[in-house]
Design a protein around this motif. Structure first.
Motif, PDB file in Angstrom:
ATOM      1  N   GLU A 112      46.087  29.327  20.855  1.00  0.00           N
ATOM      2  CA  GLU A 112      46.039  28.035  20.168  1.00  0.00           C
ATOM      3  C   GLU A 112      45.711  28.210  18.683  1.00  0.00           C
ATOM      4  O   GLU A 112      46.158  27.425  17.845  1.00  0.00           O
ATOM      5  N   HIS A 113      44.964  29.261  18.355  1.00  0.00           N
ATOM      6  CA  HIS A 113      44.641  29.489  16.944  1.00  0.00           C
ATOM      7  C   HIS A 113      45.858  29.999  16.174  1.00  0.00           C
ATOM      8  O   HIS A 113      45.981  29.724  14.969  1.00  0.00           O
ATOM      9  N   VAL A 114      46.733  30.716  16.844  1.00  0.00           N
ATOM     10  CA  VAL A 114      47.990  31.117  16.195  1.00  0.00           C
ATOM     11  C   VAL A 114      48.814  29.868  15.884  1.00  0.00           C
ATOM     12  O   VAL A 114      49.387  29.731  14.802  1.00  0.00           O
ATOM     13  N   GLU A 115      48.859  28.940  16.846  1.00  0.00           N
ATOM     14  CA  GLU A 115      49.602  27.696  16.638  1.00  0.00           C
ATOM     15  C   GLU A 115      49.049  26.930  15.442  1.00  0.00           C
ATOM     16  O   GLU A 115      49.812  26.363  14.646  1.00  0.00           O
ATOM     17  N   MET A 177      50.399  40.275  15.591  1.00  0.00           N
ATOM     18  CA  MET A 177      49.842  39.060  16.190  1.00  0.00           C
ATOM     19  C   MET A 177      50.913  37.989  16.366  1.00  0.00           C
ATOM     20  O   MET A 177      51.052  37.397  17.446  1.00  0.00           O
ATOM     21  N   PHE A 178      51.717  37.750  15.346  1.00  0.00           N
ATOM     22  CA  PHE A 178      52.752  36.729  15.436  1.00  0.00           C
ATOM     23  C   PHE A 178      53.880  37.145  16.379  1.00  0.00           C
ATOM     24  O   PHE A 178      54.407  36.320  17.130  1.00  0.00           O
ATOM     25  N   THR A 179      54.245  38.408  16.355  1.00  0.00           N
ATOM     26  CA  THR A 179      55.283  38.886  17.269  1.00  0.00           C
ATOM     27  C   THR A 179      54.854  38.696  18.716  1.00  0.00           C
ATOM     28  O   THR A 179      55.638  38.255  19.567  1.00  0.00           O
ATOM     29  N   ASN A 180      53.605  39.008  19.010  1.00  0.00           N
ATOM     30  CA  ASN A 180      53.089  38.824  20.361  1.00  0.00           C
ATOM     31  C   ASN A 180      53.120  37.360  20.770  1.00  0.00           C
ATOM     32  O   ASN A 180      53.352  37.028  21.934  1.00  0.00           O
ATOM     33  N   HIS A 181      52.893  36.482  19.810  1.00  0.00           N
ATOM     34  CA  HIS A 181      52.852  35.055  20.122  1.00  0.00           C
ATOM     35  C   HIS A 181      54.244  34.496  20.387  1.00  0.00           C
ATOM     36  O   HIS A 181      54.431  33.681  21.296  1.00  0.00           O
ATOM     37  N   PHE A 182      55.203  34.949  19.610  1.00  0.00           N
ATOM     38  CA  PHE A 182      56.556  34.385  19.713  1.00  0.00           C
ATOM     39  C   PHE A 182      57.419  35.049  20.784  1.00  0.00           C
ATOM     40  O   PHE A 182      58.328  34.421  21.323  1.00  0.00           O
ATOM     41  N   ALA A 183      57.171  36.300  21.057  1.00  0.00           N
ATOM     42  CA  ALA A 183      58.020  37.030  22.004  1.00  0.00           C
ATOM     43  C   ALA A 183      57.152  37.879  22.918  1.00  0.00           C
ATOM     44  O   ALA A 183      56.231  38.566  22.455  1.00  0.00           O
ATOM     45  N   ALA A 184      57.439  37.828  24.202  1.00  0.00           N
ATOM     46  CA  ALA A 184      56.686  38.631  25.168  1.00  0.00           C
ATOM     47  C   ALA A 184      56.938  40.109  24.881  1.00  0.00           C
ATOM     48  O   ALA A 184      58.075  40.575  24.869  1.00  0.00           O
TER      49      ALA A 184
END
Length: 206
Positions: A112-115, A177-184
């Motif tokens: 949620e903090h990435v969002e 961090m962003f790659t992990n959030h956007f793509a498995a």
């Protein structure tokens, strides 16, 4: 330079129970994370926090102010996690390792903090600098000193400017961090952690 923090000037903040703003922040983080700042509703935040909508206005003047406080809360929590992990060892290279691992774990635990970071950049482009980078800049001091000392002792290359080294490592973990959030990712956090350390410490040449 100290880390930025959200500190309302209104005296009402100081005299009201400290646990209540924390409850509101946690509820708001969940609401913003699920619905975005445009779709978030103060009524739902109040319901999640177990307070009235009017109580929210005792602490935050607007939804925008509440959103900024949520982003700030997330960055302070992340920095605390990273600093605590680094403080568990005196070995400088192990500090780097543990800080990176704690950083990746924090955002994996709190997507949620990435969002919120994404929403801040998308909705508040008028801000001169996003909260994330304010915190990154403010917390560089100890790391800058440590890297400079390692260079003086000949343990790190001295031909690399310290600021460039800090930027490179910071961008590497930020991008992960962003790659992990956007793509498995097919790699576990431990595998990512090891790969980042290998690239930082050894490079990619055989």
């Amino acid at each position: 330079m100290s880390a930025p923090s959200y500190s309302p000037q209104d005296a009402r903040w100081r005299r009201l129970p400290e646990e209540r703003p924390h409850q509101i922040l946690e509820a708001a983080i969940a609401e913003f994370g699920e619905h975005g700042i445009g779709g978030a509703r103060l009524e739902r935040i109040a319901s999640r926090a177990g307070v009235s909508k009017g109580t929210i206005y005792l602490y935050f003047a607007s939804k925008e102010e509440l959103f900024y406080a949520c982003v700030d809360h997330g960055m302070r929590s992340m920095q605390t996690r990273v600093a605590s992990a680094a403080a568990t060892t005196d070995d400088p290279f192990e500090k780097i390792s543990r800080a990176i691992r704690a950083y990746l774990q924090f955002f994996a635990d709190h997507p949620e903090h990435v969002e919120l970071l994404i929403q801040e950049r998308a909705s508040f482009k008028h801000r001169p600098e996003p909260t994330y980078f304010q915190y990154r800049k403010a917390m560089r001091g100890p790391w800058r000193t440590m890297y400079a000392e390692l260079m003086e002792r000949g343990q790190l290359r001295s031909d690399l400017p310290v600021e460039r080294l800090l930027d490179t490592i910071g961008c590497l973990v930020y991008g992960t961090m962003f790659t992990n959030h956007f793509a498995a990712s097919s790699a576990t956090l431990d595998e990512q952690h090891r790969a980042i350390l290998e690239m930082i410490m050894r490079g990619m040449l055989s």
